[in-house]
Design a protein around this motif. Sequence first.
Motif, PDB file in Angstrom:
ATOM      1  N   GLY A  92      41.634  43.226  40.823  1.00  0.00           N
ATOM      2  CA  GLY A  92      40.838  42.078  41.236  1.00  0.00           C
ATOM      3  C   GLY A  92      41.256  41.542  42.589  1.00  0.00           C
ATOM      4  N   LEU A  93      42.556  41.498  42.849  1.00  0.00           N
ATOM      5  CA  LEU A  93      43.028  41.070  44.163  1.00  0.00           C
ATOM      6  C   LEU A  93      42.513  42.018  45.245  1.00  0.00           C
ATOM      7  CD1 LEU A  93      46.705  40.106  43.257  1.00  0.00           C
ATOM      8  CD2 LEU A  93      44.860  38.535  43.862  1.00  0.00           C
ATOM      9  N   ALA A  94      42.456  43.305  44.907  1.00  0.00           N
ATOM     10  CA  ALA A  94      41.947  44.277  45.868  1.00  0.00           C
ATOM     11  C   ALA A  94      40.448  44.157  46.083  1.00  0.00           C
ATOM     12  CB  ALA A  94      42.285  45.697  45.403  1.00  0.00           C
ATOM     13  N   SER A  95      39.728  43.576  45.091  1.00  0.00           N
ATOM     14  CA  SER A  95      38.263  43.529  45.178  1.00  0.00           C
ATOM     15  C   SER A  95      37.773  42.597  46.280  1.00  0.00           C
ATOM     16  CB  SER A  95      37.667  43.099  43.835  1.00  0.00           C
ATOM     17  OG  SER A  95      37.936  41.737  43.566  1.00  0.00           O
ATOM     18  N   ASP A  96      38.638  41.724  46.783  1.00  0.00           N
ATOM     19  CA  ASP A  96      38.256  40.887  47.915  1.00  0.00           C
ATOM     20  C   ASP A  96      38.379  41.639  49.236  1.00  0.00           C
ATOM     21  OD1 ASP A  96      37.567  38.632  46.458  1.00  0.00           O
ATOM     22  OD2 ASP A  96      39.620  37.879  46.414  1.00  0.00           O
ATOM     23  N   ARG A  97      38.949  42.855  49.195  1.00  0.00           N
ATOM     24  CA  ARG A  97      39.172  43.638  50.419  1.00  0.00           C
ATOM     25  C   ARG A  97      38.506  45.010  50.364  1.00  0.00           C
ATOM     26  NH1 ARG A  97      43.330  40.730  48.756  1.00  0.00           N
ATOM     27  NH2 ARG A  97      44.447  39.369  50.207  1.00  0.00           N
ATOM     28  N   VAL A  98      38.366  45.556  49.157  1.00  0.00           N
ATOM     29  CA  VAL A  98      37.779  46.896  48.980  1.00  0.00           C
ATOM     30  C   VAL A  98      36.368  46.722  48.421  1.00  0.00           C
ATOM     31  CG1 VAL A  98      38.018  49.120  47.819  1.00  0.00           C
ATOM     32  CG2 VAL A  98      40.061  47.841  48.516  1.00  0.00           C
ATOM     33  N   PRO A  99      35.374  47.475  48.921  1.00  0.00           N
ATOM     34  CA  PRO A  99      34.018  47.357  48.378  1.00  0.00           C
ATOM     35  C   PRO A  99      33.987  47.566  46.869  1.00  0.00           C
ATOM     36  CG  PRO A  99      33.988  48.646  50.394  1.00  0.00           C
ATOM     37  CD  PRO A  99      35.439  48.418  50.057  1.00  0.00           C
ATOM     38  N   THR A 100      33.304  46.673  46.175  1.00  0.00           N
ATOM     39  CA  THR A 100      33.249  46.770  44.719  1.00  0.00           C
ATOM     40  C   THR A 100      32.550  48.048  44.259  1.00  0.00           C
ATOM     41  OG1 THR A 100      31.236  45.413  44.753  1.00  0.00           O
ATOM     42  CG2 THR A 100      33.313  44.282  44.340  1.00  0.00           C
ATOM     43  N   LYS A 101      31.663  48.587  45.080  1.00  0.00           N
ATOM     44  CA  LYS A 101      30.956  49.814  44.692  1.00  0.00           C
ATOM     45  C   LYS A 101      31.940  50.918  44.330  1.00  0.00           C
ATOM     46  CE  LYS A 101      27.832  53.406  46.366  1.00  0.00           C
ATOM     47  NZ  LYS A 101      26.796  53.797  47.340  1.00  0.00           N
ATOM     48  N   TRP A 102      32.957  51.122  45.161  1.00  0.00           N
ATOM     49  CA  TRP A 102      33.871  52.239  44.935  1.00  0.00           C
ATOM     50  C   TRP A 102      34.895  51.927  43.851  1.00  0.00           C
ATOM     51  CZ3 TRP A 102      31.195  55.882  46.455  1.00  0.00           C
ATOM     52  CH2 TRP A 102      30.436  55.792  47.618  1.00  0.00           C
ATOM     53  N   LEU A 103      35.265  50.663  43.697  1.00  0.00           N
ATOM     54  CA  LEU A 103      36.149  50.293  42.594  1.00  0.00           C
ATOM     55  C   LEU A 103      35.471  50.564  41.255  1.00  0.00           C
ATOM     56  CD1 LEU A 103      37.605  46.890  43.891  1.00  0.00           C
ATOM     57  CD2 LEU A 103      38.793  49.084  43.751  1.00  0.00           C
ATOM     58  N   LEU A 104      34.212  50.182  41.137  1.00  0.00           N
ATOM     59  CA  LEU A 104      33.465  50.405  39.892  1.00  0.00           C
ATOM     60  C   LEU A 104      33.267  51.890  39.614  1.00  0.00           C
ATOM     61  CD1 LEU A 104      30.855  47.582  40.496  1.00  0.00           C
ATOM     62  CD2 LEU A 104      32.550  47.590  38.665  1.00  0.00           C
ATOM     63  N   MET A 105      33.009  52.648  40.666  1.00  0.00           N
ATOM     64  CA  MET A 105      32.838  54.098  40.523  1.00  0.00           C
ATOM     65  C   MET A 105      34.120  54.751  39.987  1.00  0.00           C
ATOM     66  SD  MET A 105      30.786  56.735  41.304  1.00  0.00           S
ATOM     67  CE  MET A 105      30.912  58.483  41.677  1.00  0.00           C
ATOM     68  N   PRO A 143      35.680  41.343  35.721  1.00  0.00           N
ATOM     69  CA  PRO A 143      35.718  40.527  36.939  1.00  0.00           C
ATOM     70  C   PRO A 143      35.125  41.222  38.155  1.00  0.00           C
ATOM     71  CG  PRO A 143      37.925  41.283  36.361  1.00  0.00           C
ATOM     72  CD  PRO A 143      37.039  41.590  35.198  1.00  0.00           C
ATOM     73  N   VAL A 144      35.342  42.520  38.292  1.00  0.00           N
ATOM     74  CA  VAL A 144      34.796  43.219  39.459  1.00  0.00           C
ATOM     75  C   VAL A 144      33.279  43.323  39.359  1.00  0.00           C
ATOM     76  CG1 VAL A 144      34.788  45.391  40.753  1.00  0.00           C
ATOM     77  CG2 VAL A 144      36.942  44.479  39.893  1.00  0.00           C
ATOM     78  N   ALA A 145      32.757  43.604  38.163  1.00  0.00           N
ATOM     79  CA  ALA A 145      31.305  43.654  37.989  1.00  0.00           C
ATOM     80  C   ALA A 145      30.684  42.280  38.245  1.00  0.00           C
ATOM     81  CB  ALA A 145      30.953  44.139  36.582  1.00  0.00           C
ATOM     82  N   ALA A 375      34.153  31.526  47.883  1.00  0.00           N
ATOM     83  CA  ALA A 375      33.611  32.872  47.704  1.00  0.00           C
ATOM     84  C   ALA A 375      34.596  33.949  48.132  1.00  0.00           C
ATOM     85  CB  ALA A 375      32.303  33.010  48.476  1.00  0.00           C
ATOM     86  N   ARG A 376      35.357  33.689  49.196  1.00  0.00           N
ATOM     87  CA  ARG A 376      36.288  34.712  49.683  1.00  0.00           C
ATOM     88  C   ARG A 376      37.458  34.940  48.723  1.00  0.00           C
ATOM     89  NH1 ARG A 376      38.606  32.179  55.148  1.00  0.00           N
ATOM     90  NH2 ARG A 376      36.468  31.463  55.316  1.00  0.00           N
ATOM     91  N   GLN A 377      37.700  34.008  47.799  1.00  0.00           N
ATOM     92  CA  GLN A 377      38.784  34.131  46.820  1.00  0.00           C
ATOM     93  C   GLN A 377      38.262  34.443  45.419  1.00  0.00           C
ATOM     94  OE1 GLN A 377      40.407  30.129  48.522  1.00  0.00           O
ATOM     95  NE2 GLN A 377      42.078  31.001  47.333  1.00  0.00           N
ATOM     96  N   ARG A 378      36.960  34.563  45.274  1.00  0.00           N
ATOM     97  CA  ARG A 378      36.351  34.668  43.953  1.00  0.00           C
ATOM     98  C   ARG A 378      36.817  35.903  43.182  1.00  0.00           C
ATOM     99  NH1 ARG A 378      30.749  33.953  44.988  1.00  0.00           N
ATOM    100  NH2 ARG A 378      30.654  36.180  45.435  1.00  0.00           N
ATOM    101  N   GLY A 379      36.837  37.058  43.836  1.00  0.00           N
ATOM    102  CA  GLY A 379      37.249  38.270  43.129  1.00  0.00           C
ATOM    103  C   GLY A 379      38.650  38.159  42.581  1.00  0.00           C
ATOM    104  N   SER A 380      39.557  37.586  43.376  1.00  0.00           N
ATOM    105  CA  SER A 380      40.940  37.440  42.930  1.00  0.00           C
ATOM    106  C   SER A 380      41.050  36.475  41.762  1.00  0.00           C
ATOM    107  CB  SER A 380      41.808  36.941  44.095  1.00  0.00           C
ATOM    108  OG  SER A 380      41.780  37.849  45.169  1.00  0.00           O
TER     109      SER A 380
END
Length: 450
Positions: A92-105, A143-145, A375-380
Amino acid sequence: MNVPSAHPASARTGTRPDHRPQARGPEHRSSRRAWLVTVLLLVFMLINFLDKAVLGLAAKPIMHDLGLSPSEYGLLSSGFYFLFSLSAILVGLASDRVPTKWLLMAMAVVWALTMLPVLAPVGFGVLLASRIVLGAAEGPANPVAMHAVHKWFPNERRSLPTALLNVGPGIGVALASPLLVAVIATFGWRWAFVSLFVVGVVWAPLWAVLGREGNASDTGSPHASGTPAAEADEPHVPYHRILLSGTWLGGFVASFAAYWALALLIAWVPPYLETVLGHSASTTGTLVVLPWIATAVFNLGQGVLTQWLMRRGVSSRIARGVLGGVGILVAGAAMLLFPVAPGGRPQLALLTVAFGLGGILFAIGVTVTSEITPARQRGSVLSITVGIVTTAGLLAPYVTGLIIEAAPDPAAGYGLAFTAAGVLMLVGGVLAVIFVRPERDARRLGRTRP
């Protein structure tokens, strides 16, 4: 006298201006893409919960084949959560920096691969290891979705898509449980795992082609790219201030209680229906669908009702906090009553409410957390929240196994375990009603509201 036309173009062409085809602009295309991404993520969450639920559906043959006691089966169920929370937080901490598309994949591919070890002769250790890896890959899923779908919708439009993502598990288990039970009865429990491998490898390439990143502000419309000025101007809020707010704490306790019930539904309700209530495996496969259908209906209803209330000016505290708190209070009362209720339809109705209604807290908890978080902290923050809430999944199956094993008979053990869950849900409901106040906490944290 010639009167100049108010619509020169139509005068020249002989067409009426109100009949000219209207071009569909970028906002329409963005909205259509937003809902396509939402549907794909709904299927993603469906697969997520089928991977969890298959162990409970196959509990009896697995315990028989591997010679497991109730506490060992409880440990196997809890093993799914050994790395679940830690992974949810780190990814989740990474999801604010890495595109969620590839994390979900990446998550979907790992889920599929963890289904394959059962094709070989498998013992308790191998099955436990595969469930631990599966849990580590599924921990960040919610959380990432949610972060991904919230990128496509502003705050006032998030309740319905958030609810839809929480409907996915209910729909998935409701539709697939009878099929998986039939596969288990006909071909053996291992082939139920293989079936889920196939489903996973079908979803992954579809997401690779159709998945996109959105970028919606909390007050604006969704955009396919770019960074909204509202997000750029928001201050960074220390995480401890968010996590110590009344909204977060009240939502956390209520969601923890709801997740405790969810872990029991996945791990222990199927064997309860067989062992205590005496239903056959095929009947159990049908009956276990009821709480999942209820979860889907309640979540969808909550999303529609909340969005309707907020569009009419009802505060988020009432539309989200009080509504969610009352929901889990009712679920907790049903949890206390159904083990002692008369058998048959009354008992099944109470069981369905007990394990179905509390699920609305997952959508509400995510939405109010997004509401108070920049919003910039939401994923984390969402990932930290899910990581802590889902420790209930680590504790509930194993603790329940110990209670059942220590009880004089299985019925007494199940009854005590369900009573403890009901009390926890009542406490969570009261705290949600009192402390979940998103507008107040958003102001205290320096967030501007429309």
